[in-house]
Write an enzyme that holds these catalytic residues in place. Structure first.
Site, short mmCIF file in Angstrom:
data_model
loop_
_atom_site.label_atom_id
_atom_site.label_comp_id
_atom_site.label_asym_id
_atom_site.label_seq_id
_atom_site.Cartn_x
_atom_site.Cartn_y
_atom_site.Cartn_z
N SER A 1 11.08 23.10 -18.66
CA SER A 1 10.59 21.73 -18.71
C SER A 1 9.10 21.71 -18.40
CB SER A 1 11.31 20.85 -17.69
OG SER A 1 10.69 19.57 -17.60
N TYR B 1 13.03 19.29 -9.07
CA TYR B 1 13.46 19.53 -10.45
C TYR B 1 12.46 20.44 -11.16
CZ TYR B 1 14.14 18.75 -15.41
OH TYR B 1 14.32 18.95 -16.76
#
Length: 258
Positions: A153, A163
Site C-alpha cells: 500500500s 496499517y
C-alpha cells in the site's frame, strides 16, 4: 509466447479472493485461461465468487480459510496444486497475497485500536503473507514462469499508521522472498496501490479525505480497480520475466519520491 497461452491451464491462488481486488484478480486470471483458486475467510463468499467466474465460462474453486491458520493454508495449497494434475502438471503457478485488514476500523491510531486489534492487524497483513508463501512455495519451485504478487500500500511509503507499517513490512518481505525463491525460479513482486475508489473505500472515505489525497496525485483521475488488475497481469506475465523483488507503485504519482 502470447499472454493468453501463458495463463492457459495454470493454477492461480488468490487470497482475500471473495470480493474486491481479490475477486477482480481471480476473474482476470480465469478470463485468460487460468484456474482461479479463491481463498477467503468467508468460505461462502469465496464459493460465490468462484461460481460467478464459472458462470462466465472460467475455471474457479473457492475455499474458506484464515490466512493466519498454518494447517488450513497448507491443506488449501495442497488441494490447489492437485487441480493442475488434470493437465498433467500438478502445482501452483501464481500466488496473489491479497488478503488483508484495511477498513476504517484498522486505520485508527495504535492507542485507539489497542493491542488486540494491532496484533490481529499484523497477524493478517504480515504473518498471513508469510504463512501463505511458505505453504505455496513447495508447489511453485521449479515451475516455468512461477510468480508471486503481494499487495502492499502507498500507506507504507508515507508512515504514521500501524496499517502502513504492516504494508511496509509486506514490501520488505517481497524483497526477502524474491531473494530466497529466486534460485528456484520463482519471481516475487508487490503492488503498492494508492487511493483506489472501490465500493468499500468510496463508502467509507470522507469527501475531504478523498480531496486531500487527490491533491497529492500527479494524475487527477480516480484510481480504479482495473489499474491494480492491470499491474497484477503485468507482474505475472512473461513481459515481467526479469522483474523480481520490486514494489510497483500504482498511485497516480501520489507516492512518488525516493
Amino acid at each position: 509466447m502470447s499472454e493468453g497461452n501463458f495463463y492457459s491451464n495454470r493454477v492461480a491462488v488468490v487470497t482475500g479472493g471473495g470480493r474486491g481486488f481479490g475477486k477482480a484478480f481471480g476473474m482476470a486470471l480465469a478470463a485468460r485461461g487460468a484456474h482461479a483458486v479463491l481463498v477467503d475467510i468467508d468460505g461462502t463468499v469465496a464459493e460465490e465468487a468462484a461460481a460467478d467466474i464459472r458462470a462466465s465460462g472460467g475455471q474457479a474453486t473457492g475455499f474458506g480459510g484464515d490466512v493466519t491458520d498454518e494447517a488450513r493454508m497448507a491443506e488449501i495449497m495442497k488441494q490447489a496444486a492437485a487441480l493442475g494434475a488434470k493437465n498433467g502438471n500438478p502445482g501452483i503457478d501464481i500466488l496473489i497475497n491479497n488478503a488483508g485488514l484495511h477498513s476504517d476500523e484498522y486505520g485508527q491510531p495504535i492507542f485507539k485500536m489497542g493491542l488486540a486489534k494491532v496484533k490481529r492487524l499484523f497477524d493478517v497483513n504480515v504473518i498471513g503473507v508469510v504463512t501463505c508463501t511458505i505453504a505455496a512455495a513447495e508447489y511453485m519451485r521449479g515451475r516455468a514462469g512461477a510468480s508471486m504478487v503481494n499487495i502492499a500500500s502507498s500507506a507504507g511509503h508515507m508512515g504514521g499508521s500501524a496499517y502502513g507499517d504492516t504494508k511496509l513490512a509486506v514490501s520488505g518481505l517481497t524483497i526477502t522472498f524474491a531473494r530466497e525463491l529466486g534460485p528456484d525460479g520463482v519471481r516475487v513482486n508487490a503492488i503498492s496501490p494508492g487511493l483506489m475508489l472501490t465500493e468499500t473505500i468510496a463508502a467509507e472515505l470522507p469527501p475531504e479525505t478523498k480531496a486531500r489525497v487527490k491533491a497529492m496525485q500527479m494524475i487527477g483521475d480516480d484510481g480504479k480497480e482495473e489499474h491494480i488488475v492491470d499491474a497484477m497481469l503485468f507482474l505475472t506475465s512473461p513481459q515481467a520475466s526479469f522483474v523480481t523483488g520490486e514494489v510497483l507503485r500504482v498511485t497516480g504519482g501520489m507516492a512518488a519520491g525516493v
